[in-house]
Design a protein around this motif. Structure first.
Motif, PDB file in Angstrom:
ATOM      1  N   GLN A  56       0.817  -1.221   0.000  1.00 11.33           N
ATOM      2  CA  GLN A  56       0.000   0.000   0.000  1.00 11.33           C
ATOM      3  C   GLN A  56       0.850   1.270   0.000  1.00 11.33           C
ATOM      4  O   GLN A  56       0.404   2.325  -0.457  1.00 11.33           O
ATOM      5  CB  GLN A  56      -0.997   0.025   1.169  1.00 11.33           C
ATOM      6  N   LYS A  75       1.645   1.989  -3.563  1.00 10.36           N
ATOM      7  CA  LYS A  75       0.450   2.571  -4.205  1.00 10.36           C
ATOM      8  C   LYS A  75       0.339   4.055  -3.856  1.00 10.36           C
ATOM      9  O   LYS A  75       0.060   4.890  -4.716  1.00 10.36           O
ATOM     10  CB  LYS A  75      -0.803   1.824  -3.749  1.00 10.36           C
ATOM     11  N   PRO A 114      -2.057  -0.168  -8.836  1.00 12.67           N
ATOM     12  CA  PRO A 114      -2.270  -1.477  -8.183  1.00 12.67           C
ATOM     13  C   PRO A 114      -1.960  -2.670  -9.085  1.00 12.67           C
ATOM     14  O   PRO A 114      -1.483  -3.694  -8.609  1.00 12.67           O
ATOM     15  CB  PRO A 114      -3.761  -1.444  -7.814  1.00 12.67           C
TER      16      PRO A 114
END
Length: 410
Positions: free
Chosen positions: A286, A289, A295
């Motif tokens: 994450q 990201k 993603p």
């Protein structure tokens, strides 16, 4: 001279005045053209004879052996070495997988390495390349753009791999590609813009098909400069991709994520266990990201590892311990001029102090040693001295002089 008495090539029959060079043998002659042709035929035949024998289960280095090999060239970074060794080992096993009746197909595990500049990402890739028996290439993501824009197309990554594999498609299709500076193609921002992000998200979208595995039309000579060339089809299903990037500033993303739970019973306990000096070890998908990787790309790079920032001890070891350490390189350079070079131990501490001050990692060490040695390397080849000792006083004077000259020209 009578034509019958002229020396002729035993292969093509041409006379010596009709060829660039005629080479004498015991019972005949061969011209330079036939010799060149025979060389290419022999190389091709030997390549075919050795094909398929390059990957041998008995000779396959185990992950522990790969790590021990990397230890000779890279100081520390044990976690990254373990991840890299396992990924490469599994890639070999995948290539040697027999066709079983149970139809279990091993998927490839592309890897992404995150670490600040000068910690050894590219050096790890170069070092593992010494050990490999599959085609290996290092490419830079910073030059890539979407098709139709100034820069290199995504397919140029495979052009490099084809070049390394001597344009043998079958060999290239089981190779390994290290994509450096992957963080430079991060999405530039979430705000919509009238200008396209042609070197950011556009490149990430283009990389998806390469990482996942698909048949790609590759221009063998690099693409845009030779539009008339024929494309070569390469299947990327068996190509292992290793990505590396500094991801400068990602520590802030990690800190924000770790500090989200600041209320409740677990808050105090969590704040105690977090090592604030090395947040990179807590990196998670994450965070990538949040930094700007889409993603889909993160999903195709399932193995995520990190490189620790280099502390004083690691920098000190990097100076002298590896097989190709900086100090050993300079000793070798002076040896070629017949000069024995040595360093006082306190000089190493001084160099490390400066490297920590400049915050350039292992690259900073090289710059500092180069600055200290520049005048000596200029004078020594012309002089008659057979020995030179680098003292702390000499190193300090050289650094002070270099910094002073830079201030004067600023």
């Amino acid at each position: 001279m009578d034509d019958r008495r002229k020396k002729r090539c035993s292969f093509c029959g041409r006379a010596e005045d009709e060829v660039p060079l005629l080479i004498n043998g015991m019972n005949g002659f061969i011209c330079s053209d036939c010799a060149a042709q025979a060389d290419s035929i022999a190389k091709e035949a030997l390549k075919k004879a050795h094909k398929g024998t390059q990957l041998n289960w008995e000779e396959l280095p185990k992950p522990r052996e790969m790590k021990e090999f990397l230890d000779q060239y890279v100081i520390g970074q044990d976690d990254a070495k373990r991840y890299l060794s396992v990924a490469v080992y599994n890639h070999y096993k995948r290539l040697m997988q027999p066709e079983d009746k149970d139809d279990v197909e091993i998927e490839k595990s592309n890897i992404i390495m995150v670490g600040s500049t000068g910690t050894g990402k590219t050096l790890l890739a170069r070092s593992i390349a010494r050990l490999l028996k599959v085609p290996f290439t290092i490419v830079d993501a910073t030059v890539l753009t979407q098709a139709g824009y100034v820069g290199e197309d995504i397919e140029s990554i495979l052009s490099r791999l084809l070049q390394v594999a001597d344009y043998d498609v079958e060999e290239a299709e089981r190779g390994i590609v290290f994509i450096d500076e992957i963080d430079k193609i991060a999405r530039k921002g979430d705000n919509p813009s009238i200008t396209r992000d042609v070197s950011g998200e556009g490149v990430q979208q283009g990389l998806l098909k390469l990482l996942e595995g698909s048949v790609v039309n590759v221009p063998p000579q690099g693409g845009r400069k030779h539009p008339e060339q024929k494309f070569i089809q390469v299947n990327t299903r068996n190509i292992l991709f290793i990505c590396g990037g500094a991801f400068d500033g990602i520590e802030r993303k990690i800190a924000q994520r770790l500090n989200t739970h600041v209320v409740g019973y677990g808050a105090v306990k969590q704040s105690v266990t977090i090592d604030r000096s090395n947040l990179m070890q807590y990196i998670a998908p994450q965070d990538l990201k949040a930094f700007g990787l889409i993603p889909e790309i993160i999903g195709r790079l399932p193995v995520l590892t990190y490189l620790n920032p280099l502390d004083r001890t690691a920098l000190r070891n990097i100076l002298t311990e590896p097989k190709n350490s900086i100090v050993k390189q300079y000793i070798k350079l002076f040896e070629m001029d017949g000069v024995k070079l040595s360093f006082d131990p306190e000089v190493f501490e001084f160099i490390v102090d400066k490297a920590v001050e400049y915050k350039l990692g292992a690259r900073g060490l090289r710059s500092i040693v180069e600055t200290i040695m520049m005048d000596v390397m200029f004078d020594i080849p012309s002089g008659k001295s057979k020995e030179f000792v680098v003292t702390l006083d000499f190193a300090q004077r050289q650094m002070a002089k270099a910094n002073l000259s830079r201030l004067q020209t600023a």
